[in-house]
Motif scaffolding. Structure first.
Motif, PDB file in Angstrom:
ATOM      1  N   SER A   1      -1.920   0.300  -5.123  1.00 52.42           N
ATOM      2  CA  SER A   1      -0.544   0.133  -4.647  1.00 52.42           C
ATOM      3  C   SER A   1      -0.508  -0.840  -3.468  1.00 52.42           C
ATOM      4  CB  SER A   1       0.092   1.472  -4.277  1.00 52.42           C
ATOM      5  OG  SER A   1      -0.591   2.075  -3.207  1.00 52.42           O
ATOM      6  N   GLU A   2      -1.508  -0.785  -2.591  1.00 52.74           N
ATOM      7  CA  GLU A   2      -1.578  -1.731  -1.479  1.00 52.74           C
ATOM      8  C   GLU A   2      -1.906  -3.136  -1.986  1.00 52.74           C
ATOM      9  OE1 GLU A   2      -3.109   1.279  -1.366  1.00 52.74           O
ATOM     10  OE2 GLU A   2      -2.874   2.165   0.630  1.00 52.74           O
TER      11      GLU A   2
ATOM     12  N   GLU B   1       1.260  -4.556  -3.235  1.00 51.70           N
ATOM     13  CA  GLU B   1       2.170  -4.893  -2.133  1.00 51.70           C
ATOM     14  C   GLU B   1       1.755  -6.193  -1.443  1.00 51.70           C
ATOM     15  OE1 GLU B   1       3.544  -2.935   2.103  1.00 51.70           O
ATOM     16  OE2 GLU B   1       3.025  -1.566   0.474  1.00 51.70           O
TER      17      GLU B   1
ATOM     18  N   GLU C   1       2.449  -9.174  -3.807  1.00 56.40           N
ATOM     19  CA  GLU C   1       3.881  -9.469  -3.877  1.00 56.40           C
ATOM     20  C   GLU C   1       4.341 -10.226  -2.632  1.00 56.40           C
ATOM     21  OE1 GLU C   1       8.015  -7.067  -4.657  1.00 56.40           O
ATOM     22  OE2 GLU C   1       6.166  -6.320  -5.574  1.00 56.40           O
ATOM     23  N   GLU C   2       3.847  -9.820  -1.477  1.00 56.32           N
ATOM     24  CA  GLU C   2       4.174 -10.527  -0.233  1.00 56.32           C
ATOM     25  C   GLU C   2       3.639 -11.957  -0.280  1.00 56.32           C
ATOM     26  OE1 GLU C   2       5.437 -11.481   3.613  1.00 56.32           O
ATOM     27  OE2 GLU C   2       5.976  -9.716   2.438  1.00 56.32           O
TER      28      GLU C   2
END
Length: 182
Positions: free
Chosen positions: A67-68, A71, A74-75
């Motif tokens: 999940s990290e 994230e 995506e950033e």
């Protein structure tokens, strides 16, 4: 920037996924740190680049912190660090060749999530190239067929492994006979 990259590299070597994720948020200005003190203080004059991203994703991938990983990737896309175009081309192809394994893993996960989010369930092609590892093995093998196939010996094999292990249900993939680099 060099100091941040050195710090991310050290965190990768140490396997410190928590600090790597925290530092990514700090340098991007998207999250405050869990601790009272910042890990580094140059966020106003530095920004992440592909080297920063690669080390951060490698740390998170090795720790299976998916999940990290998602994230951070995506950033990175939103900042234009990777996948400069947020869309697949009209034929649903994405070129992963030249990406490190952790970056390619994050890219595959991101692209497939985008397909689901945009409700564009389609045939998606990941271009991986033939792979330097495969070329070396072929040269070393000299046509004798003596090497065993390591499941992560090439980017193509690694992407197939990601499709099977990172998704529930697993995603089946095929390799066209006349396009071995896809």
């Amino acid at each position: 920037r060099v100091a941040y990259n050195a710090l991310f590299s050290a965190l990768r070597v140490a396997g410190d996924a928590d600090k790597s994720f925290e530092l990514w948020g700090e340098i991007c200005g998207t999250r405050s740190t869990k601790s009272k003190r910042a890990i580094a203080t140059a966020k106003d004059i530095a920004s992440p680049d592909i080297i920063t991203l690669t080390d951060c994703l490698a740390t998170l991938s090795r720790a299976e912190r998916l999940s990290e990983l998602d994230e951070v990737f995506e950033e990175a896309v939103s900042r234009g660090i990777i996948l400069r175009s947020n869309e697949l081309d009209e034929e649903g192809e994405t070129d992963l060749s030249g990406m490190s394994l952790p970056v390619a893993r994050a890219a595959v996960r991101y692209i497939l999530r985008q397909c689901v989010k945009d409700r564009k369930v389609q045939t998606t092609t990941f271009i991986t190239g033939i792979g330097v590892a495969q070329q070396r093995k072929s040269e070393e093998d000299d046509g004798k067929g003596s090497h065993s196939k390591d499941p992560t010996s090439s980017l193509r094999d690694y992407v197939q492994e990601v499709l099977q292990k990172d998704f529930e249900p697993s995603i089946e993939s095929t390799i066209p006979m006349r396009a071995q680099g896809t």
